[in-house]
Every structure is written in C-alpha cells, then in structure tokens.
Design a protein around this motif. Structure first.
Motif, PDB file in Angstrom:
ATOM      1  N   SER A 176      39.908  47.646  40.838  1.00  0.00           N
ATOM      2  CA  SER A 176      39.665  47.704  39.400  1.00  0.00           C
ATOM      3  C   SER A 176      40.556  48.787  38.815  1.00  0.00           C
ATOM      4  CB  SER A 176      38.186  48.018  39.114  1.00  0.00           C
ATOM      5  OG  SER A 176      37.804  49.237  39.725  1.00  0.00           O
ATOM      6  N   ASN A 177      40.695  48.786  37.517  1.00  0.00           N
ATOM      7  CA  ASN A 177      41.631  49.718  36.872  1.00  0.00           C
ATOM      8  C   ASN A 177      41.307  51.175  37.191  1.00  0.00           C
ATOM      9  OD1 ASN A 177      43.062  47.647  35.668  1.00  0.00           O
ATOM     10  ND2 ASN A 177      41.780  47.638  33.829  1.00  0.00           N
ATOM     11  N   HIS A 178      40.003  51.510  37.233  1.00  0.00           N
ATOM     12  CA  HIS A 178      39.656  52.911  37.440  1.00  0.00           C
ATOM     13  C   HIS A 178      39.716  53.333  38.908  1.00  0.00           C
ATOM     14  CE1 HIS A 178      35.809  50.791  38.130  1.00  0.00           C
ATOM     15  NE2 HIS A 178      35.594  51.757  39.007  1.00  0.00           N
ATOM     16  N   SER A 179      39.898  52.351  39.834  1.00  0.00           N
ATOM     17  CA  SER A 179      39.884  52.708  41.254  1.00  0.00           C
ATOM     18  C   SER A 179      41.272  52.989  41.813  1.00  0.00           C
ATOM     19  CB  SER A 179      39.226  51.580  42.057  1.00  0.00           C
ATOM     20  OG  SER A 179      40.081  50.460  42.102  1.00  0.00           O
ATOM     21  N   ILE A 180      42.302  52.812  41.008  1.00  0.00           N
ATOM     22  CA  ILE A 180      43.659  53.034  41.501  1.00  0.00           C
ATOM     23  C   ILE A 180      43.968  54.531  41.438  1.00  0.00           C
ATOM     24  CG2 ILE A 180      46.089  52.461  41.196  1.00  0.00           C
ATOM     25  CD1 ILE A 180      45.216  49.869  39.892  1.00  0.00           C
ATOM     26  N   ASN A 181      43.727  55.214  42.535  1.00  0.00           N
ATOM     27  CA  ASN A 181      43.999  56.643  42.609  1.00  0.00           C
ATOM     28  C   ASN A 181      44.353  56.997  44.036  1.00  0.00           C
ATOM     29  OD1 ASN A 181      41.441  57.381  44.101  1.00  0.00           O
ATOM     30  ND2 ASN A 181      40.559  56.491  42.219  1.00  0.00           N
ATOM     31  N   SER A 182      44.681  58.225  44.238  1.00  0.00           N
ATOM     32  CA  SER A 182      45.195  58.647  45.538  1.00  0.00           C
ATOM     33  C   SER A 182      44.150  58.556  46.642  1.00  0.00           C
ATOM     34  CB  SER A 182      45.715  60.094  45.442  1.00  0.00           C
ATOM     35  OG  SER A 182      44.662  60.958  45.019  1.00  0.00           O
ATOM     36  N   LYS A 183      42.852  58.518  46.274  1.00  0.00           N
ATOM     37  CA  LYS A 183      41.805  58.482  47.283  1.00  0.00           C
ATOM     38  C   LYS A 183      41.352  57.056  47.598  1.00  0.00           C
ATOM     39  CE  LYS A 183      39.987  63.057  46.144  1.00  0.00           C
ATOM     40  NZ  LYS A 183      38.782  63.828  45.733  1.00  0.00           N
ATOM     41  N   SER A 184      41.932  56.090  46.920  1.00  0.00           N
ATOM     42  CA  SER A 184      41.535  54.705  47.154  1.00  0.00           C
ATOM     43  C   SER A 184      41.999  54.238  48.528  1.00  0.00           C
ATOM     44  CB  SER A 184      42.126  53.790  46.080  1.00  0.00           C
ATOM     45  OG  SER A 184      41.595  54.121  44.809  1.00  0.00           O
ATOM     46  N   SER A 185      41.279  53.258  49.056  1.00  0.00           N
ATOM     47  CA  SER A 185      41.680  52.672  50.327  1.00  0.00           C
ATOM     48  C   SER A 185      42.980  51.911  50.161  1.00  0.00           C
ATOM     49  CB  SER A 185      40.589  51.724  50.822  1.00  0.00           C
ATOM     50  OG  SER A 185      39.402  52.436  51.107  1.00  0.00           O
ATOM     51  N   PRO A 186      43.719  51.726  51.245  1.00  0.00           N
ATOM     52  CA  PRO A 186      44.970  50.968  51.157  1.00  0.00           C
ATOM     53  C   PRO A 186      44.731  49.566  50.596  1.00  0.00           C
ATOM     54  CG  PRO A 186      44.798  52.092  53.265  1.00  0.00           C
ATOM     55  CD  PRO A 186      43.466  52.248  52.603  1.00  0.00           C
ATOM     56  N   PRO A 187      45.627  49.070  49.772  1.00  0.00           N
ATOM     57  CA  PRO A 187      45.441  47.759  49.147  1.00  0.00           C
ATOM     58  C   PRO A 187      45.777  46.606  50.088  1.00  0.00           C
ATOM     59  CG  PRO A 187      47.520  48.697  48.447  1.00  0.00           C
ATOM     60  CD  PRO A 187      46.846  49.747  49.299  1.00  0.00           C
ATOM     61  N   LEU A 188      45.297  45.429  49.716  1.00  0.00           N
ATOM     62  CA  LEU A 188      45.625  44.173  50.404  1.00  0.00           C
ATOM     63  C   LEU A 188      45.377  44.262  51.913  1.00  0.00           C
ATOM     64  CD1 LEU A 188      48.910  43.084  48.573  1.00  0.00           C
ATOM     65  CD2 LEU A 188      46.547  42.568  47.990  1.00  0.00           C
ATOM     66  N   GLN A 189      44.233  44.814  52.274  1.00  0.00           N
ATOM     67  CA  GLN A 189      43.895  44.864  53.702  1.00  0.00           C
ATOM     68  C   GLN A 189      43.563  43.479  54.243  1.00  0.00           C
ATOM     69  OE1 GLN A 189      40.904  47.902  54.630  1.00  0.00           O
ATOM     70  NE2 GLN A 189      41.470  48.958  52.744  1.00  0.00           N
ATOM     71  N   ILE A 190      42.726  42.753  53.498  1.00  0.00           N
ATOM     72  CA  ILE A 190      42.320  41.419  53.932  1.00  0.00           C
ATOM     73  C   ILE A 190      42.658  40.428  52.830  1.00  0.00           C
ATOM     74  CG2 ILE A 190      40.440  39.963  54.760  1.00  0.00           C
ATOM     75  CD1 ILE A 190      38.973  42.463  55.604  1.00  0.00           C
ATOM     76  N   LEU A 191      43.456  39.438  53.174  1.00  0.00           N
ATOM     77  CA  LEU A 191      43.819  38.376  52.240  1.00  0.00           C
ATOM     78  C   LEU A 191      43.252  37.069  52.780  1.00  0.00           C
ATOM     79  CD1 LEU A 191      46.519  40.373  52.817  1.00  0.00           C
ATOM     80  CD2 LEU A 191      47.244  39.234  50.728  1.00  0.00           C
ATOM     81  N   PHE A 192      43.035  36.118  51.901  1.00  0.00           N
ATOM     82  CA  PHE A 192      42.396  34.871  52.293  1.00  0.00           C
ATOM     83  C   PHE A 192      43.265  33.679  51.904  1.00  0.00           C
ATOM     84  CE2 PHE A 192      39.089  37.990  51.852  1.00  0.00           C
ATOM     85  CZ  PHE A 192      38.202  37.712  52.885  1.00  0.00           C
ATOM     86  N   ALA A 193      43.465  32.770  52.854  1.00  0.00           N
ATOM     87  CA  ALA A 193      44.210  31.538  52.599  1.00  0.00           C
ATOM     88  C   ALA A 193      43.475  30.382  53.273  1.00  0.00           C
ATOM     89  CB  ALA A 193      45.644  31.642  53.122  1.00  0.00           C
ATOM     90  N   GLY A 194      43.878  29.170  52.937  1.00  0.00           N
ATOM     91  CA  GLY A 194      43.229  27.977  53.461  1.00  0.00           C
ATOM     92  C   GLY A 194      42.875  27.047  52.316  1.00  0.00           C
ATOM     93  N   GLU A 195      42.588  25.792  52.644  1.00  0.00           N
ATOM     94  CA  GLU A 195      42.358  24.794  51.593  1.00  0.00           C
ATOM     95  C   GLU A 195      41.219  25.186  50.661  1.00  0.00           C
ATOM     96  OE1 GLU A 195      39.509  22.812  51.567  1.00  0.00           O
ATOM     97  OE2 GLU A 195      38.683  23.333  53.515  1.00  0.00           O
ATOM     98  N   ALA A 196      40.225  25.918  51.151  1.00  0.00           N
ATOM     99  CA  ALA A 196      39.074  26.294  50.329  1.00  0.00           C
ATOM    100  C   ALA A 196      39.362  27.461  49.399  1.00  0.00           C
ATOM    101  CB  ALA A 196      37.881  26.632  51.224  1.00  0.00           C
ATOM    102  N   THR A 197      40.616  27.883  49.325  1.00  0.00           N
ATOM    103  CA  THR A 197      40.989  28.973  48.413  1.00  0.00           C
ATOM    104  C   THR A 197      41.912  28.485  47.302  1.00  0.00           C
ATOM    105  OG1 THR A 197      42.995  29.707  49.580  1.00  0.00           O
ATOM    106  CG2 THR A 197      40.886  30.562  50.372  1.00  0.00           C
ATOM    107  N   HIS A 198      42.061  27.164  47.160  1.00  0.00           N
ATOM    108  CA  HIS A 198      42.949  26.629  46.125  1.00  0.00           C
ATOM    109  C   HIS A 198      42.134  25.850  45.108  1.00  0.00           C
ATOM    110  CE1 HIS A 198      46.283  24.717  44.086  1.00  0.00           C
ATOM    111  NE2 HIS A 198      47.117  25.473  44.779  1.00  0.00           N
ATOM    112  N   ARG A 199      42.239  26.224  43.858  1.00  0.00           N
ATOM    113  CA  ARG A 199      41.351  25.685  42.823  1.00  0.00           C
ATOM    114  C   ARG A 199      41.561  24.208  42.551  1.00  0.00           C
ATOM    115  NH1 ARG A 199      38.865  28.851  37.894  1.00  0.00           N
ATOM    116  NH2 ARG A 199      37.770  27.148  36.845  1.00  0.00           N
ATOM    117  N   THR A 200      42.765  23.732  42.601  1.00  0.00           N
ATOM    118  CA  THR A 200      43.023  22.346  42.209  1.00  0.00           C
ATOM    119  C   THR A 200      43.432  21.431  43.362  1.00  0.00           C
ATOM    120  OG1 THR A 200      45.323  22.882  41.631  1.00  0.00           O
ATOM    121  CG2 THR A 200      43.683  23.012  39.869  1.00  0.00           C
ATOM    122  N   HIS A 201      43.738  21.994  44.520  1.00  0.00           N
ATOM    123  CA  HIS A 201      44.142  21.161  45.661  1.00  0.00           C
ATOM    124  C   HIS A 201      43.307  21.460  46.901  1.00  0.00           C
ATOM    125  CE1 HIS A 201      47.563  19.303  43.698  1.00  0.00           C
ATOM    126  NE2 HIS A 201      48.010  20.482  43.321  1.00  0.00           N
TER     127      HIS A 201
END
Length: 539
Positions: free
Chosen positions: A487-512
């Motif tokens: 979130s906007n207020h969580s972007i600071n030097s103490k935040s956890s590293p970004p994009l640790q877990i990403l999700f892919a697969g057919e159940a993650t696509h809205r139209t296909h």
C-alpha cells in the motif's frame, strides 16, 4: 561492491511456469542478470497438458483444444514448431461432418424436428449469457431479458427459466406425440439436460446452478475454429522448455512449505541463511527435506491445491496467506473433468457391410421419472452426454465426464466401466437401424479402457477453474496479486522485500481462465512483472 543476482524460483512446470521460465531466461537469465530455477513435484513437465497414446493413436489426457485460432498464442507456437500436421492418427484429427445421432433411452432415434428447437434454444440462451448478440426473434430475447431483470444469479437458473419460458410460449400448441413412455415435454427436458451436461464439461462446474451468470459475459474466446494439435499438446510445453539449459528444471521436487516475510515489519527470523546471507526473503522446503532460498517465487500450482491447503490448514505458506487471498481462493470454483477412451473390440461391426461406422452419438436419458429408467445403466453414465470416435474411422471412442461422475469414474475398474457402457449401448441402439441392425449387444463390444484421473491426482486435485456464484472476476484479479501486498503508506525502508511470492496459472486470468492460453498469458504477466522490477526491461 558486487551486486548479487536475484534468484527466481518457479513452482510448477506446466504451461504458466514454463512460459514464465522461457521469458525470464531468454530475456535475462541467459545474460546472467538473474538466477533461475523451475521445481516440479511430478516426474514430467506439462502439468495439465499430457499427451499420451492409446492403441496406436495419439490422444490427450488433459488439455485438448486450441480454443479459436485467431490470435491464440498456442496456435502461433504450434504453427512455428510445425505441430499441426502428423502422419500418425491423432484425437479429433478431422471435424465431424455428419449430424449427431441422438438416441433416447429405450432405443428411440430422435429426428431433427425434436432436437433442433431445443438445441437452438440452448445455444441462444448461452450466447445471451456470454454477452453475444442474439437475433430479435420474439420470445427468446423477451424471456432472456426477463430473466436478467428477475436476477439470474447462476447460469443454471437462467437456462431453466429460459426453458420454462419456452414451454409457456408453446402451451397453446397441441401436445405432440412422443415415443412409448416418453412425452414430448419429457423428451425436451432430457435433451436440454444433455446439453447442460455438455456445458458442464466445458466449464468444469459440476452443477450449472453454481456457475455465476454475471461473470459468464466476461469470459473471452478467440475467433476462428477450434482445433487439436496433430503432434500433441505436449509439443507446446516441450518447445517452451527447449531453450532452458539442462538442470534448470528439477523434477520430483515437491514443495511442502513456503516461508516468506509479510509486510508487517516483523521479518521471520527462521529465514536466516546459515552463511549469514539474509538478503533472500523466501525459504522453500521440499518433501525430501532439502531447502532452497529465493528472492522471488512464482507459484503456479492449481487452484485445487491452493484450496486444499486452506481446507486442511496444511501450512503450505508460513505465515499463512492473507485473508484477501484466501477468500478469493475459497470463493472461486474448481471442478473435475475427465476423459474416457474405449477401444471397440476387433469384432465390433463399426464399419459394416452397409458402410456405417460408429456415429457421433448423443445420449438422452430419463430425467424426472426414475421408474422409467433402465436399472442397468449406472448413474455416472446418465450425466454424460455423448460418445464418439476420436476421428471418423477410429476404433477408439471418447466420452467426457464432469464433477461427481468424473470422480466416480476414477474409482472404477475397467470391467465395471466396460459393463456400464455395454448396457447403455445395448439399450440405446437396440432399435437403431444405423448400427448393428438392432443387435447392439452382440456387435458393439468394448475391449480396452484409458481414463484421466485429474480429481485424485495430488498435484492438481481437479481440472480447471470457473467463477462460482458468490465469486466474481475480481477474485481472479485478486488471485494474480503478488505478496506482500503493498500500500502507499507501506513503502519505506523497513518494509519487507517486494514481489516475494507471485501467482500464475489459468485461475489468475480474468478473461481467459480455464484455458492453456490463459495460463500462458499469466506466465508472461508475472515474468514481465519481475523483469521490470529487476530493471531488465521497460514496460
């Protein structure tokens, strides 16, 4: 100071995982801008794509069709690798030019005057539900719009309201004669149910009453005809994997736990690496006791596996997935669809002296009155809709199963399956002049059986996703959100590293969703997300 390369681990070597790996490696991995690894719990690549062989024919145990060739990335790959032509027989290698032979329980062939009005009605209703324009032909558009105004929550309820409205429009007409113990209305109801059963296999929804109506119009199809891949669907994933160096894909590596750092300021101390390197925030545990560390992990496991993790509280993620993610997983639907291949016995008169061959058979079973049902036809056959040769002259026939009957099929032995189909065929074709001259029990016999078993396979626990009542396309978007959620207020030097877990697969696509090309697009999406984050590309 030497900048350390980010390490990316992809869980799952199906379409989504291999697409992501292909993109990441060709763009950055081959230039040593990142370290890449694919871990797969099974002993093969492909996931729910699995080309196999049955009595000399190339068949698909999982994904079968390219759903529209206009703009499909799968079709483009198949063209590029010359997989659309083969000298070896393959499943659905020619289109069915003949009209289906529709037979009602008891052995009564139904002519087009009975079948077509209901088939046309069903098609127009589904076209309307899917947001396609339908002709202003009076009653169809009137009751379709009426159903929307009355709030059709599910596709199933909408379809049944449409059938009721059709009957209301026909009530002033004289009741036409049926066959024996069939009335005209009972035939129409059963033909409609047959079409619903086909739709169930398209969507994987065990009951169309659970399929959300509003989301149906968001689903997108490619234009053009639907085709199969002559050299096998597996050639697509093999092509994607072919650019990866040996050893990058590790088979037999089942992940049992994923430890990560949520963005709450409390970093998980268990992630400390023995050599003192604390820069990699994700720790993967494997079934054999080994561990692996990563900066970024792309999770491509099926929605069925994610659902089981929530139901069983198995602790696949530590800490557990946040509520917004688990609620989306719980609300979305994930069903089972299985295919059954049956070999006709060599002595079967599938191509007799009259030149007939086994037809594209549509089966119409009694619905309302159980007393009229043949006791020897098992319940799990009654909810399948068709039986047809995998190509025109083939001695292998195919039937599709969904939901409870698909799971039942997985539990049955070959003899019980053959016995059930033999009884059904004998009943349906006993009065047919198209095959066997009324002696189906003696001339149509089955020999070998091959079935898919996606429901009980622990690596999948089902076939593909659908938007269930109570869910929406927003949940598919939520499925695609990476962790930790920023979130906007969580972007600071103490935040956890970004994009640790990403999700892919057919159940993650809205139209296909539910398609291989949806999985493909999702793999590209997450690969591009990481490449942009690592400043390997500009998007």
């Amino acid at each position: 100071m030497v900048t350390k390369k980010p390490k990316v681990v992809i869980i799952g070597a199906g379409m989504a995982g291999l697409t992501a790996a292909n993109k990441l490696y060709t763009t950055a991995g081959s230039k040593e801008l990142l370290e890449l690894c694919v871990v797969e719990g099974g002993n093969r690549i492909g996931g729910r794509i699995k080309t196999s062989e049955f009595v000399g024919n190339r068949i698909e145990m999982g994904a079968t069709w390219i759903h529209g060739i206009g703009g499909s990335p799968v079709y483009k790959i198949a063209q590029e690798i010359n997989s659309l032509e083969s000298e070896k027989p393959w499943e659905c290698m020619d289109e069915f030019l003949d009209e289906p032979l529709t037979i009602a329980e008891g052995g009564y062939e139904l002519n087009s005057s009975l079948v077509e009005p209901i088939s046309n009605l069903f098609k127009k209703l589904m076209d309307f539900a899917q947001g396609k324009a339908i002709e202003e032909d009076g009653v169809c558009s009137e009751f379709a719009n009426g159903c929307i105004k009355n709030g059709g929550l599910s596709v199933g309820s909408f379809l049944r309201k449409g059938l009721d409205a059709y009957w209301d429009s026909m009530k002033d007409q004289e009741e036409a004669q049926g066959f024996n113990n069939w009335t005209r209305k009972s035939l129409e109801e059963s033909i409609f149910a047959m079409l619903e059963n086909t739709q169930r296999t398209y969507t994987s929804a065990g009951d169309l009453e659970t399929l959300d109506f509003n989301a149906e119009s968001e689903y997108r199809m490619f234009p053009g005809k639907e085709i199969t891949i002559a050299k096998g669907y597996s050639t697509i994933v093999e092509s994607l994997a072919s650019v990866l160096p040996a050893g990058l894909i590790q088979l037999g590596q089942k992940v049992t736990k994923i430890e990560w750092m949520p963005d709450d300021g409390c970093h998980n101390q268990s992630l400390d690496i023995e050599n003192g390197d604390r820069t990699k925030p994700v720790k993967l545990h494997f079934y054999d006791g080994s561990i692996m560390y990563a900066d970024h992990v792309i999770v491509t496991v099926s929605l069925g596996v994610l659902k089981q993790g929530i139901r069983d509280n198995s602790g696949m993620f530590s800490p557990p997935l946040p509520r917004f993610k688990t609620e989306a997983i719980s609300r979305l639907g994930f069903g089972v669809v299985n295919k059954l291949f049956l070999q006709l016995s060599p002595n079967s008169d599938k191509d007799g002296s009259d030149g007939m061959r086994f037809p594209y058979l549509q089966m119409v079973f009694h619905q309302s009155d159980s007393k009229l049902r043949h006791p020897g036809i098992p319940w799990w056959i009654r909810r399948t809709a068709s039986l047809f040769p995998i190509y025109g002259s083939s001695n292998v026939v195919l039937s599709w199963f969904a939901s409870k009957e698909a799971l039942e099929l997985e539990s049955l032995g070959d003899a019980e399956i053959i016995g059930g189909f033999s009884t059904m065929i004998s009943n349906l074709l006993e009065n047919s002049k198209h095959l066997c001259n009324g002696h189906a029990e003696s001339c149509i016999k089955f020999d070998k059986v091959l079935k898919s078993q996606w429901g009980t396979d622990p690596l999948f626990l089902g076939s593909y996703s659908y938007v269930a009542v109570g869910s929406s396309g927003d949940d598919l978007d939520t499925m695609a959100e990476p962790l930790p959620k920023r979130s906007n207020h969580s972007i600071n030097s103490k935040s956890s590293p970004p994009l640790q877990i990403l999700f892919a697969g057919e159940a993650t696509h809205r139209t296909h969703y539910s398609t291989t090309h949806g999985a493909y697009y999702s793999g590209l999406r997450e690969a591009n997300r990481l490449l942009q984050h690592c400043q390997c590309i500009d998007i």
